[in-house]
Design a protein around this motif. Sequence first.
Motif, short mmCIF file in Angstrom:
data_model
loop_
_atom_site.label_atom_id
_atom_site.label_comp_id
_atom_site.label_asym_id
_atom_site.label_seq_id
_atom_site.Cartn_x
_atom_site.Cartn_y
_atom_site.Cartn_z
N LEU A 16 0.83 -1.20 0.00
CA LEU A 16 0.00 0.00 0.00
C LEU A 16 0.87 1.26 0.00
O LEU A 16 0.56 2.24 -0.69
CB LEU A 16 -0.93 0.00 1.21
CG LEU A 16 -1.92 1.16 1.29
CD1 LEU A 16 -2.84 1.16 0.08
CD2 LEU A 16 -2.73 1.06 2.57
N ALA A 17 1.96 1.24 0.74
CA ALA A 17 2.89 2.38 0.74
C ALA A 17 3.51 2.56 -0.64
O ALA A 17 3.70 3.69 -1.10
CB ALA A 17 3.98 2.17 1.79
N THR A 18 3.78 1.47 -1.31
CA THR A 18 4.32 1.54 -2.66
C THR A 18 3.30 2.12 -3.62
O THR A 18 3.63 2.97 -4.45
CB THR A 18 4.75 0.13 -3.14
OG1 THR A 18 5.69 -0.40 -2.21
CG2 THR A 18 5.38 0.19 -4.51
N LYS A 31 7.25 15.95 -2.14
CA LYS A 31 8.34 16.65 -1.46
C LYS A 31 9.62 15.85 -1.62
O LYS A 31 9.60 14.63 -1.75
CB LYS A 31 8.03 16.80 0.02
CG LYS A 31 6.90 17.74 0.32
CD LYS A 31 6.71 17.87 1.82
CE LYS A 31 5.59 18.82 2.12
NZ LYS A 31 5.37 18.95 3.57
N LYS A 32 10.73 16.55 -1.61
CA LYS A 32 12.01 15.88 -1.76
C LYS A 32 12.26 14.90 -0.61
O LYS A 32 12.77 13.81 -0.82
CB LYS A 32 13.14 16.90 -1.83
CG LYS A 32 14.49 16.29 -2.10
CD LYS A 32 15.57 17.32 -2.24
CE LYS A 32 16.90 16.65 -2.49
NZ LYS A 32 17.98 17.62 -2.60
N GLU A 36 12.98 10.89 -1.01
CA GLU A 36 14.17 10.24 -0.47
C GLU A 36 13.81 9.10 0.47
O GLU A 36 14.44 8.04 0.46
CB GLU A 36 15.05 11.26 0.23
CG GLU A 36 15.70 12.25 -0.72
CD GLU A 36 16.42 13.38 -0.02
OE1 GLU A 36 16.28 13.50 1.22
OE2 GLU A 36 17.10 14.15 -0.71
N GLN A 37 12.78 9.30 1.29
CA GLN A 37 12.33 8.25 2.20
C GLN A 37 11.82 7.04 1.41
O GLN A 37 12.12 5.90 1.73
CB GLN A 37 11.25 8.78 3.12
CG GLN A 37 10.74 7.78 4.11
CD GLN A 37 9.60 8.34 4.95
OE1 GLN A 37 9.10 9.42 4.69
NE2 GLN A 37 9.19 7.59 5.94
N LEU A 42 11.30 1.54 -0.26
CA LEU A 42 10.43 0.77 -1.15
C LEU A 42 11.18 -0.34 -1.88
O LEU A 42 12.34 -0.20 -2.22
CB LEU A 42 9.75 1.69 -2.16
CG LEU A 42 8.81 2.72 -1.58
CD1 LEU A 42 8.24 3.59 -2.69
CD2 LEU A 42 7.71 2.08 -0.78
N ASN A 43 10.46 -1.41 -2.13
CA ASN A 43 10.98 -2.54 -2.87
C ASN A 43 10.85 -2.22 -4.36
O ASN A 43 9.75 -1.93 -4.84
CB ASN A 43 10.16 -3.79 -2.52
CG ASN A 43 10.67 -5.04 -3.15
OD1 ASN A 43 11.29 -5.01 -4.20
ND2 ASN A 43 10.41 -6.16 -2.51
N PRO A 44 11.94 -2.25 -5.12
CA PRO A 44 11.88 -1.89 -6.54
C PRO A 44 10.91 -2.77 -7.34
O PRO A 44 10.25 -2.29 -8.26
CB PRO A 44 13.31 -2.08 -7.03
CG PRO A 44 14.15 -2.11 -5.83
CD PRO A 44 13.29 -2.56 -4.70
#
Length: 71
Positions: A16-18, A31-32, A36-37, A42-44
């Motif tokens: 869900l975050a992805t 936002k930058k 960056e986070q 995240l898993n590519p």
Amino acid sequence: MTEDLKQAVKRKPSFLATVRAVLWSFIGIRKKSGYEQDAEQLNPLHVIIAGVLGAVIFIVTLLFIVSRVVA
């Protein structure tokens, strides 16, 4: 380099975050610090899957809208 890729694939954030990160990238507002986070966590493989699914849903939605307007 393959060790870096193996390490990246073993990351365990939620799908869900992805999806949320991919949707933000479709909109183009991010936002930058958020970018960056996401890049660190995240898993590519999840990003690729979510991106392809998002693109397919976007195309199907556009085709549906165009078919309704033209009809």
